[in-house]
Design an enzyme around this catalytic site. Structure first.
Site, PDB file in Angstrom:
ATOM      1  N   LYS A   1       0.911  -1.253  -0.018  1.00 27.93           N
ATOM      2  CA  LYS A   1      -0.224  -0.101  -0.055  1.00 27.93           C
ATOM      3  C   LYS A   1       1.015   1.411  -0.013  1.00 27.93           C
ATOM      4  O   LYS A   1       0.590   2.296  -0.463  1.00 27.93           O
ATOM      5  CB  LYS A   1      -1.109  -0.055   0.965  1.00 27.93           C
ATOM      6  CG  LYS A   1      -0.510  -0.014   2.443  1.00 27.93           C
ATOM      7  CD  LYS A   1      -0.230   1.681   2.778  1.00 27.93           C
ATOM      8  CE  LYS A   1       0.573   1.740   4.162  1.00 27.93           C
ATOM      9  NZ  LYS A   1       0.753   3.115   4.644  1.00 27.93           N
TER      10      LYS A   1
ATOM     11  N   THR B   1      -4.131   5.915   3.158  1.00 29.13           N
ATOM     12  CA  THR B   1      -2.873   6.272   2.695  1.00 29.13           C
ATOM     13  C   THR B   1      -2.990   6.691   1.292  1.00 29.13           C
ATOM     14  O   THR B   1      -2.156   7.832   0.867  1.00 29.13           O
ATOM     15  CB  THR B   1      -1.557   5.598   2.911  1.00 29.13           C
ATOM     16  OG1 THR B   1      -2.060   4.223   2.799  1.00 29.13           O
ATOM     17  CG2 THR B   1      -0.883   5.646   3.974  1.00 29.13           C
TER      18      THR B   1
HETATM   19  O1  LIG Z   1       1.456   3.469   7.108  1.00 29.68           O
HETATM   20  C1  LIG Z   1       0.632   4.639   7.470  1.00 29.68           C
HETATM   21  C2  LIG Z   1      -0.665   4.660   7.901  1.00 29.68           C
HETATM   22  O2  LIG Z   1      -1.080   3.377   8.341  1.00 29.68           O
HETATM   23  C3  LIG Z   1       1.659   5.953   7.602  1.00 29.68           C
HETATM   24  O3  LIG Z   1       1.647   6.274   6.283  1.00 29.68           O
HETATM   25  P1  LIG Z   1       2.853   7.042   5.550  1.00 29.68           P
HETATM   26  O4  LIG Z   1       4.177   6.213   5.904  1.00 29.68           O
HETATM   27  O5  LIG Z   1       2.915   7.122   4.124  1.00 29.68           O
HETATM   28  O6  LIG Z   1       2.808   8.433   6.264  1.00 29.68           O
END
Ligand SMILES: O=C(CO)COP(=O)(O)O
Ligand SMILES: NC(=O)C1=CN([C@@H]2O[C@H](COP(=O)(O)OP(=O)(O)OC[C@H]3O[C@@H](n4cnc5c(N)ncnc54)[C@H](O)[C@@H]3O)[C@@H](O)[C@H]2O)C=CC1
Length: 338
Positions: free
Chosen positions: A189, A246
């Site tokens: 993801k 995200t």
């Molecule tokens: O894993 C995350 C939320 O579940 C944080 O996402 P980011 O690392 O893209 O900030």
């Protein structure tokens, strides 16, 4: 102060600090390992982490340290380092049997290993669990309601130990025994969030973003199937749930990185000297390579990899749109497999 056993957290970036704060909310002692001595000093003296989570006032029952030997006697340790250094950091932990709860999201470059394989080699004798789901650190630190997958290689017996140690009124783990699935969801993801950011940066609209989420989810399922993950796991909090979070918010470092790429910034400039981690940028090359070697079609992941290597984002999107038409479902593919 509480009579509950102390818990360890290794990694005092925004996520490790938020998890320490959440765990301390029942008054228990939490030992937090930080890489930077100045983070240790600020947490112990001011109960703040100005480098990685400046918005939070931390509990005085959180004690920070730079010394991994301090963790030797702890039965439960959460591991929250960046994915690329997880094995290296864990090699410094005393080798005693304990529950190691992996919270990092990524695939190791070079080896192509998931975190549970890296951890098993670095900390033999541990029983691995994976905590993953839609969890922005600042929301968890603020006590906002959050649900995660807690995948336990030790099955129900490990869950019975870990669930009471980790669950809090606003932090709700759901049981799984699919460690591989939980890790693939979080790693893939992050790459797809970069793709959604690119689309946002190019002003391609919300239809395009929804299409990327759905087609990206298909890529996650195909890759998961190739590695033995359960489709049901990837359809849950650690896969689809985290993908939706995200891919929709500039609170995501991965989405924000993609948005800047779509707006014309160069990956090398965006990655130089950055203090916070955008795991998708490290995972994309190794994931694209693994997918190609296993014959798993992941065109969106390959597109992100190409943009990170310097390809023009608009041209890469044009190539994606020009791919031959095909069936949406694998089961309907027939001759439409291009
Ligand atoms: O894993 C995350 C939320 O579940 C944080 O996402 P980011 O690392 O893209 O900030
Ligand atoms: N921030 C979040 O909301 C969430 C993050 N995660 C995952 O947690 C993991 C850690 O991310 P964050 O806490 O966000 O980090 P961060 O981006 O806030 O901070 C970077 C971290 O890397 C550490 N670091 C840098 N160089 C290091 C080295 N050589 N050795 C050891 N540590 C080093 C820093 O000390 C700091 O803890 C990542 O895999 C991320 O995907 C998972 C869920 C939510």
């Amino acid at each position: 102060m509480s009579a509950a056993p102390a818990i360890g957290v290794i990694g005092a970036g925004s996520w490790g600090t938020a998890l320490a704060q959440m765990l301390s909310s029942d008054g228990r002692d939490v030992l937090l390992w930080a890489y930077e001595p100045e983070v240790v000093a600020a947490i112990n003296a001011e109960h703040r982490n100005p480098l990685y989570l400046p918005s939070a006032s931390l509990s005085p029952t959180i004690r920070a340290t730079c010394d991994l030997p301090d963790f030797a006697a702890l039965d439960t340790v959460l591991v929250v380092t960046p994915a690329q250094v997880l094995g290296k950091v864990l090699a410094g932990l005393a080798r005693s049997p304990r529950d190691l709860v992996l919270c990092s999201k990524g695939i190791e470059a070079g080896s192509g290993r998931l975190m549970n394989d890296a951890a098993r080699e670095a900390a033999p004798g541990s029983t691995i669990a994976v905590l993953s789901g839609p969890t922005f650190a600042h929301e968890v630190a603020a006590g906002l309601p959050t649900a995660v997958t807690l995948a336990c290689e030790g099955g129900r017996a490990q869950w019975e130990r870990l669930a009471p140690a980790i669950a809090r009124p606003a932090f709700r783990p759901y049981y799984s025994d699919d460690v591989t699935g939980a890790e693939i969801g979080g790693a893939v993801k992050n790459v797809l969030a970069i793709a959604c950011g690119v689309v946002d940066g190019l002003n391609l609209g919300q239809n395009a973003r929804a299409a990327l989420i759905a087609r990206g989810f298909s890529e996650m399922l195909r890759f998961g199937e190739a590695l033995g993950a359960e489709t049901e796991t990837l359809s849950g909090l650690c896969g689809l749930g985290d993908l939706v979070l995200t891919c929709s918010s500039t609170s995501s470092r991965n989405f924000s990185l993609g948005k800047a790429l779509g707006e014309g910034a160069l990956a090398a400039d965006l990655m130089a000297d950055r203090r916070t981690v955008a795991e998708g940028a490290h995972t994309a090359p190794v994931l694209a390579d693994l997918a190609q070697r296993r014959g798993v079609a992941m065109p969106i992941v390959a597109a992100v990899d190409a943009i990170l290597r310097g390809a023009d984002a608009r041209a890469v999107v044009a190539d994606l749109l020009a791919r031959p038409l095909r069936a949406e479902l694998e089961s309907d593919a027939g001759d439409l497999t291009a």
